[in-house]
Design a protein around this motif. Sequence first.
Motif, PDB file in Angstrom:
ATOM      1  N   SER A  21       0.852  -1.320   0.137  1.00 37.56           N
ATOM      2  CA  SER A  21      -0.013  -0.046  -0.272  1.00 37.56           C
ATOM      3  C   SER A  21       0.748   1.098  -0.186  1.00 37.56           C
ATOM      4  N   ILE A  22       0.423   2.255  -0.917  1.00 37.71           N
ATOM      5  CA  ILE A  22       1.227   3.396  -1.076  1.00 37.71           C
ATOM      6  C   ILE A  22       0.194   4.546  -0.928  1.00 37.71           C
ATOM      7  N   SER A  23       0.289   5.385   0.164  1.00 40.00           N
ATOM      8  CA  SER A  23      -0.568   6.345   0.300  1.00 40.00           C
ATOM      9  C   SER A  23      -0.001   7.685   0.414  1.00 40.00           C
ATOM     10  N   GLU A  24      -0.876   8.905   0.498  1.00 34.47           N
ATOM     11  CA  GLU A  24      -0.491  10.156   0.726  1.00 34.47           C
ATOM     12  C   GLU A  24      -1.120  10.730   2.012  1.00 34.47           C
ATOM     13  N   PRO A  25      -0.533  10.399   3.034  1.00 33.76           N
ATOM     14  CA  PRO A  25      -1.282  10.724   4.435  1.00 33.76           C
ATOM     15  C   PRO A  25      -1.764  12.286   4.671  1.00 33.76           C
ATOM     16  N   TYR A  26      -1.313  13.095   3.924  1.00 31.52           N
ATOM     17  CA  TYR A  26      -1.206  14.578   4.177  1.00 31.52           C
ATOM     18  C   TYR A  26      -2.649  14.955   3.482  1.00 31.52           C
ATOM     19  N   ILE A  27      -3.047  14.278   2.531  1.00 28.64           N
ATOM     20  CA  ILE A  27      -4.340  14.232   1.892  1.00 28.64           C
ATOM     21  C   ILE A  27      -5.337  13.812   2.779  1.00 28.64           C
ATOM     22  N   GLU A  29      -8.661  12.148   4.033  1.00 27.77           N
ATOM     23  CA  GLU A  29      -9.122  10.640   3.604  1.00 27.77           C
ATOM     24  C   GLU A  29     -10.060  10.413   2.461  1.00 27.77           C
ATOM     25  N   PHE A  30     -11.045  11.397   2.706  1.00 26.72           N
ATOM     26  CA  PHE A  30     -12.174  11.126   1.554  1.00 26.72           C
ATOM     27  C   PHE A  30     -11.457  11.409   0.165  1.00 26.72           C
ATOM     28  N   TYR A  31     -10.562  12.308   0.092  1.00 22.08           N
ATOM     29  CA  TYR A  31      -9.697  12.397  -1.308  1.00 22.08           C
ATOM     30  C   TYR A  31      -8.584  11.728  -1.666  1.00 22.08           C
ATOM     31  N   ARG A  32      -8.170  10.918  -0.612  1.00 19.27           N
ATOM     32  CA  ARG A  32      -6.889  10.241  -0.704  1.00 19.27           C
ATOM     33  C   ARG A  32      -6.979   8.900  -1.282  1.00 19.27           C
ATOM     34  N   VAL A 184     -16.681   0.348  -5.471  1.00 20.79           N
ATOM     35  CA  VAL A 184     -16.981  -0.155  -4.191  1.00 20.79           C
ATOM     36  C   VAL A 184     -15.729   0.003  -3.302  1.00 20.79           C
ATOM     37  N   TYR A 185     -16.104   0.648  -2.008  1.00 24.53           N
ATOM     38  CA  TYR A 185     -14.991   0.653  -0.812  1.00 24.53           C
ATOM     39  C   TYR A 185     -15.928   0.903   0.157  1.00 24.53           C
ATOM     40  N   ASP A 186     -15.015   0.744   1.660  1.00 22.97           N
ATOM     41  CA  ASP A 186     -15.788   1.132   2.731  1.00 22.97           C
ATOM     42  C   ASP A 186     -15.796   2.370   3.018  1.00 22.97           C
ATOM     43  N   GLY A 187     -16.753   3.192   2.405  1.00 26.62           N
ATOM     44  CA  GLY A 187     -16.789   4.861   2.668  1.00 26.62           C
ATOM     45  C   GLY A 187     -18.021   5.047   1.878  1.00 26.62           C
ATOM     46  N   PRO A 188     -18.290   6.450   1.682  1.00 22.89           N
ATOM     47  CA  PRO A 188     -19.439   6.908   0.893  1.00 22.89           C
ATOM     48  C   PRO A 188     -19.007   7.013  -0.645  1.00 22.89           C
ATOM     49  N   LEU A 189     -19.879   6.287  -1.183  1.00 25.52           N
ATOM     50  CA  LEU A 189     -19.745   6.008  -2.854  1.00 25.52           C
ATOM     51  C   LEU A 189     -20.309   7.368  -3.715  1.00 25.52           C
ATOM     52  N   ILE A 190     -19.160   7.512  -4.546  1.00 28.09           N
ATOM     53  CA  ILE A 190     -19.850   8.760  -5.615  1.00 28.09           C
ATOM     54  C   ILE A 190     -20.592   8.301  -6.568  1.00 28.09           C
ATOM     55  N   GLU A 191     -21.747   8.566  -6.701  1.00 24.59           N
ATOM     56  CA  GLU A 191     -22.739   8.307  -8.033  1.00 24.59           C
ATOM     57  C   GLU A 191     -23.072   9.643  -8.798  1.00 24.59           C
ATOM     58  N   VAL A 216     -10.813  -7.261  -0.424  1.00 22.42           N
ATOM     59  CA  VAL A 216     -10.950  -6.229  -1.402  1.00 22.42           C
ATOM     60  C   VAL A 216      -9.994  -4.977  -1.089  1.00 22.42           C
ATOM     61  N   HIS A 217      -8.944  -4.526  -1.991  1.00 25.05           N
ATOM     62  CA  HIS A 217      -8.272  -3.389  -1.813  1.00 25.05           C
ATOM     63  C   HIS A 217      -9.025  -2.175  -2.704  1.00 25.05           C
ATOM     64  N   GLY A 218      -9.585  -1.362  -2.074  1.00 23.17           N
ATOM     65  CA  GLY A 218     -10.450  -0.394  -2.831  1.00 23.17           C
ATOM     66  C   GLY A 218      -9.773   0.768  -3.278  1.00 23.17           C
ATOM     67  N   GLY A 219     -10.362   1.714  -3.753  1.00 23.56           N
ATOM     68  CA  GLY A 219      -9.718   3.145  -4.194  1.00 23.56           C
ATOM     69  C   GLY A 219      -9.456   4.108  -3.448  1.00 23.56           C
ATOM     70  N   HIS A 220     -10.356   4.037  -2.154  1.00 26.35           N
ATOM     71  CA  HIS A 220     -10.392   4.915  -1.064  1.00 26.35           C
ATOM     72  C   HIS A 220     -10.523   4.086   0.375  1.00 26.35           C
ATOM     73  N   PHE A 221      -9.939   4.488   1.325  1.00 26.49           N
ATOM     74  CA  PHE A 221     -10.263   3.882   2.644  1.00 26.49           C
ATOM     75  C   PHE A 221      -9.606   2.520   3.001  1.00 26.49           C
ATOM     76  N   PRO A 222      -9.776   1.920   4.058  1.00 26.53           N
ATOM     77  CA  PRO A 222      -9.133   0.795   4.342  1.00 26.53           C
ATOM     78  C   PRO A 222      -9.636  -0.720   3.603  1.00 26.53           C
ATOM     79  N   SER A 223      -8.816  -1.523   3.469  1.00 23.94           N
ATOM     80  CA  SER A 223      -9.327  -2.755   2.931  1.00 23.94           C
ATOM     81  C   SER A 223     -10.111  -3.452   3.706  1.00 23.94           C
TER      82      SER A 223
END
Length: 243
Positions: A21-27, A29-32, A184-191, A216-223
Motif C-alpha cells: 500500500s502506497i498512500s499520501e497521508p497529508y491528503i 481521507e475522503f480525497y486520498r 465499491v469501498y468502505d466509505g461514501p460512494l460517489i454516483e 478487497v483493496h479499494g480506491g479509498h479507505f481501508p481494505s
Amino acid sequence: MQRIRPEDWYSVRRLDDDVTSISEPYIQEFYRCNVWHIRGSERDMLVDSGMGVVSLREWVPLVTERDLIAVASHTHFDHIGCHHEFKCRAVHSAEADLLANPTRENTLADPYVTDDIFDALPPEPYCSKCYAVKRAPATRILEDGDVIDLGDRQFEVIHTPGHSPGGIALYEKATEILFSGDIVYDGPLIEDTYHSNLADYIASMERLVTLPVRLVHGGHFPSFGGELYRQLIKGWLDEKQKN
C-alpha cells in the motif's frame, strides 16, 4: 499551512500476498487515493498513482525496481497524477482519451482540488489553483475480460461503469483478491460526477456481488474482507431499490 518535505510525502506499507500500500497521508481521507503495488514473478503492477504532487518514481524506490505496468482504475485526478512517470500505462478504452488529454474539468480537479483537501501542503512550488494532471497516453487499452499477466499472477479486467464510464476492477481468481477502484469501498460512494451513470452503477454492483471475493483493496479507505464486501454491495443495491 505547513509544507511537507518530498521524502515524507508518501507512506509505504507492505501487506500480505506481495501487495504494498502506497498512500499520501497529508491528503484528507475522503480525497486520498490508495495506490497499490503488486509484485509478480516477471513484472510488477501499479494500480493507480495518486495525485502526482510529488514524484512516485523519485521518492518511492519500490516502483522503479522492476518492469512495471501502471493501470488506471479510472481517470479522476486523485488516481492518475503520476501515470506520466511510467512507460507502460493501461486504461479502459472508455477513458483512454481522458488519460491522453486530461483537463482540470474532465479529471474532476476542478472544483475539488483546493488547499482544503490537505492537512499539510505538498512541497513548493505546489499550488492548488495551478494543479493539473499531466497527459499520459495509454500504451495498452483494456477491455472487459482482458488479463494482465505478471508471470505467476493473472488479473482479470472487470469493466465497472457507473462511477465513471471506464472504471475497472482487477480480480485475481487464485487468491480471490479484488482491486475495486472507486466502484465499491468502505466509505461514501460517489454516483453524481459529471460522467456517472446510475443504471450502469447498479448493473456493475449486481455483477460484482456474485464474484467470489476474499479480500478487497479499494480506491479509498481501508481494505476489507469478502463478507463486508457483500454486505456493502447488497446494502447499496437495497437502498437504490427503495428509491
